[in-house]
Design a protein around this motif. Sequence first.
Motif, PDB file in Angstrom:
ATOM      1  N   CYS A 101      10.188 -18.961  19.472  1.00 34.47           N
ATOM      2  CA  CYS A 101      10.057 -20.340  19.001  1.00 34.47           C
ATOM      3  C   CYS A 101      10.676 -20.444  17.604  1.00 34.47           C
ATOM      4  N   LYS A 102      11.113 -21.623  17.259  1.00 37.45           N
ATOM      5  CA  LYS A 102      11.808 -21.823  15.985  1.00 37.45           C
ATOM      6  C   LYS A 102      10.883 -21.687  14.790  1.00 37.45           C
ATOM      7  N   SER A 103       9.605 -22.042  14.996  1.00 40.58           N
ATOM      8  CA  SER A 103       8.643 -22.031  13.893  1.00 40.58           C
ATOM      9  C   SER A 103       7.237 -22.002  14.464  1.00 40.58           C
ATOM     10  N   GLY A 104       6.261 -21.902  13.544  1.00 43.16           N
ATOM     11  CA  GLY A 104       4.879 -21.942  13.981  1.00 43.16           C
ATOM     12  C   GLY A 104       4.519 -23.277  14.604  1.00 43.16           C
ATOM     13  N   SER A 105       5.016 -24.367  14.021  1.00 42.83           N
ATOM     14  CA  SER A 105       4.709 -25.689  14.575  1.00 42.83           C
ATOM     15  C   SER A 105       5.355 -25.881  15.938  1.00 42.83           C
ATOM     16  N   ARG A 146       3.375 -26.462  19.584  1.00 40.31           N
ATOM     17  CA  ARG A 146       3.775 -27.527  20.500  1.00 40.31           C
ATOM     18  C   ARG A 146       4.081 -26.971  21.898  1.00 40.31           C
ATOM     19  N   GLN A 147       4.757 -25.837  21.944  1.00 44.16           N
ATOM     20  CA  GLN A 147       5.084 -25.220  23.229  1.00 44.16           C
ATOM     21  C   GLN A 147       3.812 -24.789  23.973  1.00 44.16           C
ATOM     22  N   ILE A 148       2.841 -24.251  23.219  1.00 46.51           N
ATOM     23  CA  ILE A 148       1.567 -23.851  23.838  1.00 46.51           C
ATOM     24  C   ILE A 148       0.856 -25.074  24.404  1.00 46.51           C
ATOM     25  N   GLN A 149       0.781 -26.135  23.627  1.00 44.29           N
ATOM     26  CA  GLN A 149       0.103 -27.349  24.067  1.00 44.29           C
ATOM     27  C   GLN A 149       0.792 -27.985  25.267  1.00 44.29           C
ATOM     28  N   ASN A 150       2.101 -27.778  25.392  1.00 43.54           N
ATOM     29  CA  ASN A 150       2.853 -28.330  26.524  1.00 43.54           C
ATOM     30  C   ASN A 150       2.804 -27.435  27.759  1.00 43.54           C
ATOM     31  N   GLY A 151       2.108 -26.301  27.656  1.00 43.06           N
ATOM     32  CA  GLY A 151       1.972 -25.404  28.807  1.00 43.06           C
ATOM     33  C   GLY A 151       3.179 -24.546  29.085  1.00 43.06           C
ATOM     34  N   ALA A 152       4.042 -24.358  28.091  1.00 41.05           N
ATOM     35  CA  ALA A 152       5.278 -23.598  28.309  1.00 41.05           C
ATOM     36  C   ALA A 152       5.139 -22.119  28.013  1.00 41.05           C
ATOM     37  N   VAL A 153       4.003 -21.695  27.468  1.00 38.69           N
ATOM     38  CA  VAL A 153       3.840 -20.307  27.030  1.00 38.69           C
ATOM     39  C   VAL A 153       2.968 -19.532  28.025  1.00 38.69           C
ATOM     40  N   ARG A 154       3.440 -18.365  28.378  1.00 41.91           N
ATOM     41  CA  ARG A 154       2.698 -17.503  29.321  1.00 41.91           C
ATOM     42  C   ARG A 154       2.660 -16.074  28.782  1.00 41.91           C
ATOM     43  N   ILE A 155       1.595 -15.365  29.134  1.00 38.08           N
ATOM     44  CA  ILE A 155       1.486 -13.929  28.874  1.00 38.08           C
ATOM     45  C   ILE A 155       1.301 -13.253  30.219  1.00 38.08           C
ATOM     46  N   ASP A 156       2.272 -12.411  30.598  1.00 37.13           N
ATOM     47  CA  ASP A 156       2.253 -11.763  31.918  1.00 37.13           C
ATOM     48  C   ASP A 156       2.086 -12.787  33.027  1.00 37.13           C
ATOM     49  N   GLY A 157       2.709 -13.926  32.860  1.00 37.48           N
ATOM     50  CA  GLY A 157       2.690 -14.932  33.913  1.00 37.48           C
ATOM     51  C   GLY A 157       1.545 -15.904  33.856  1.00 37.48           C
ATOM     52  N   ASP A 158       0.545 -15.635  33.023  1.00 40.26           N
ATOM     53  CA  ASP A 158      -0.616 -16.519  32.907  1.00 40.26           C
ATOM     54  C   ASP A 158      -0.395 -17.523  31.775  1.00 40.26           C
ATOM     55  N   ARG A 159      -0.548 -18.786  32.087  1.00 38.09           N
ATOM     56  CA  ARG A 159      -0.326 -19.827  31.089  1.00 38.09           C
ATOM     57  C   ARG A 159      -1.399 -19.768  30.003  1.00 38.09           C
ATOM     58  N   ALA A 185      -3.812 -11.619  14.362  1.00 38.16           N
ATOM     59  CA  ALA A 185      -2.668 -12.522  14.353  1.00 38.16           C
ATOM     60  C   ALA A 185      -2.839 -13.598  15.413  1.00 38.16           C
ATOM     61  N   LYS A 186      -2.469 -14.811  15.059  1.00 39.04           N
ATOM     62  CA  LYS A 186      -2.509 -15.912  16.016  1.00 39.04           C
ATOM     63  C   LYS A 186      -1.253 -15.889  16.869  1.00 39.04           C
ATOM     64  N   LEU A 187      -1.391 -16.330  18.115  1.00 37.70           N
ATOM     65  CA  LEU A 187      -0.266 -16.283  19.049  1.00 37.70           C
ATOM     66  C   LEU A 187       0.910 -17.109  18.547  1.00 37.70           C
ATOM     67  N   PHE A 188       0.633 -18.256  17.945  1.00 32.05           N
ATOM     68  CA  PHE A 188       1.759 -19.096  17.518  1.00 32.05           C
ATOM     69  C   PHE A 188       2.606 -18.376  16.457  1.00 32.05           C
ATOM     70  N   TYR A 189       1.958 -17.532  15.636  1.00 34.98           N
ATOM     71  CA  TYR A 189       2.708 -16.767  14.633  1.00 34.98           C
ATOM     72  C   TYR A 189       3.609 -15.729  15.317  1.00 34.98           C
ATOM     73  N   ILE A 190       3.067 -15.036  16.349  1.00 38.70           N
ATOM     74  CA  ILE A 190       3.843 -14.023  17.060  1.00 38.70           C
ATOM     75  C   ILE A 190       5.045 -14.669  17.752  1.00 38.70           C
ATOM     76  N   LEU A 191       4.853 -15.858  18.298  1.00 42.75           N
ATOM     77  CA  LEU A 191       5.950 -16.573  18.944  1.00 42.75           C
ATOM     78  C   LEU A 191       7.071 -16.878  17.948  1.00 42.75           C
ATOM     79  N   GLY A 192       6.689 -17.276  16.742  1.00 44.53           N
ATOM     80  CA  GLY A 192       7.699 -17.545  15.722  1.00 44.53           C
ATOM     81  C   GLY A 192       8.370 -16.281  15.236  1.00 44.53           C
ATOM     82  N   ALA A 193       7.577 -15.223  15.011  1.00 43.31           N
ATOM     83  CA  ALA A 193       8.128 -13.974  14.500  1.00 43.31           C
ATOM     84  C   ALA A 193       9.077 -13.317  15.489  1.00 43.31           C
TER      85      ALA A 193
END
Length: 415
Positions: free
Chosen positions: A364-368, A372-385, A352-360
């Motif tokens: 996040c509102k959707s995969g797109s 966008r949130q990942i590209q903007n640096g807003a997504v972290r896993i255990d504090g790591d961007r 599974a791709k991370l953007f799908y998990i974020l939507g599911a």
Amino acid sequence: MIVSQPVAESSPGASLQNFPRLRRGINEVFPELPDSPNPEENLGRRLAQSDRPLRIKLGIDPTGSDIHLGHSIIFRKLRAFQDEGHTAVLIIGDLTARIGDPTGKSEVRKQLTAEDVERNAQTYLDQLRPILDFDTPGRLEIRRNSEWLSKLDLAKILDLLSRMTVGQMLAKEGFSLRFEKENPIYLHEFLYPLMQGYDSVAVAADVELGGTDQKFNLAVGRDLQRYFGQRPQFGLLMPILIGTDGVQKMSKSLGNYVGLSEDPLTMYSKLEKVPDSLIAEYFELLTDRPLDKLPENPRDRQKLLALDVVTQYHGEAAASEAQKAALTLVQGDAKRAEAVPEFSLETVEFPAKLFYILGASDLCKSGSDARRQIQNGAVRIDGDRVSDPNLTFDSPDELKGRVLQVGKKKFVRLV
């Protein structure tokens, strides 16, 4: 002269069954015939029958200023021998460090000055104080091999050189690769294994500790002891620790290391993210905890590992504070760990791709939107961007127990 080879054995370290702490985590003992009554072939019997503390040699070349957890494995084993009543002989290779161990190197090492080596040696000793027993009389000798190596005259050096052929040297892995690639091999590098081996003669070592990449050098020590009329030492090899990336050996240059001199929070944060596949090995090599009593939950094991190791080097209070601080960093505005909602990975089909998990997970509102949130640096896993919008996970085991975060206020714990 033929360099000693370890005796084949069906169960490495089996003769050490009566010494569980000494046996723990070792890769190989040589020579070792577990059923032999001969203390020359059975380290367990040698330990049991000796009427004096054995001399346990470990040589270190202070070619840098920092020690990391990968290095600590062998010092922890040296401490285990100290606690069994034996004498740790820690050799500071102040002369050999000026050559540099050619093991595993594709080119000649840069030669250091005596001042460089001594400065590094002092930092090494400071970092080793939480591991070794520096205070109990008779438990630790600190020697510098310039004591004896600087006194060798040309006749003695020629005698040492006559103990080994060029062919034997070229059989050493690092040399053979360099020879095949036509990379220069300098004559002073051939001296290194002989000088390290002569250290064993100088201190009359009973056992020498080393990593699995040091087998050749330890075997040379056995041969030289035999040549000089001494009882040959046992070689005890410890594994090379895989770094926090779960792929390559721990190395400062690769950035996958945990340094002994790092602050408690940095150590804790790195260790609580160690891949699940390495947790058991890290517990075995870096702690004294019973391996059959570890928590079942992978995330709990990570936390316990981090807490245990930080406690060893910084104390229980500092480790507890580091754990609380790490939790705060992961949670952002969440006040308590229980306040982070859980999202079940059972609803996700892997890979599974991370953007799908974020939507599911409704972070996040959707995969797109997730991309966008990942590209903007807003997504972290255990504090790591996270910066790769196409990051893919093959199994839910890679994410279990981790906190997925978008921005400062959206969190879910993946279960």
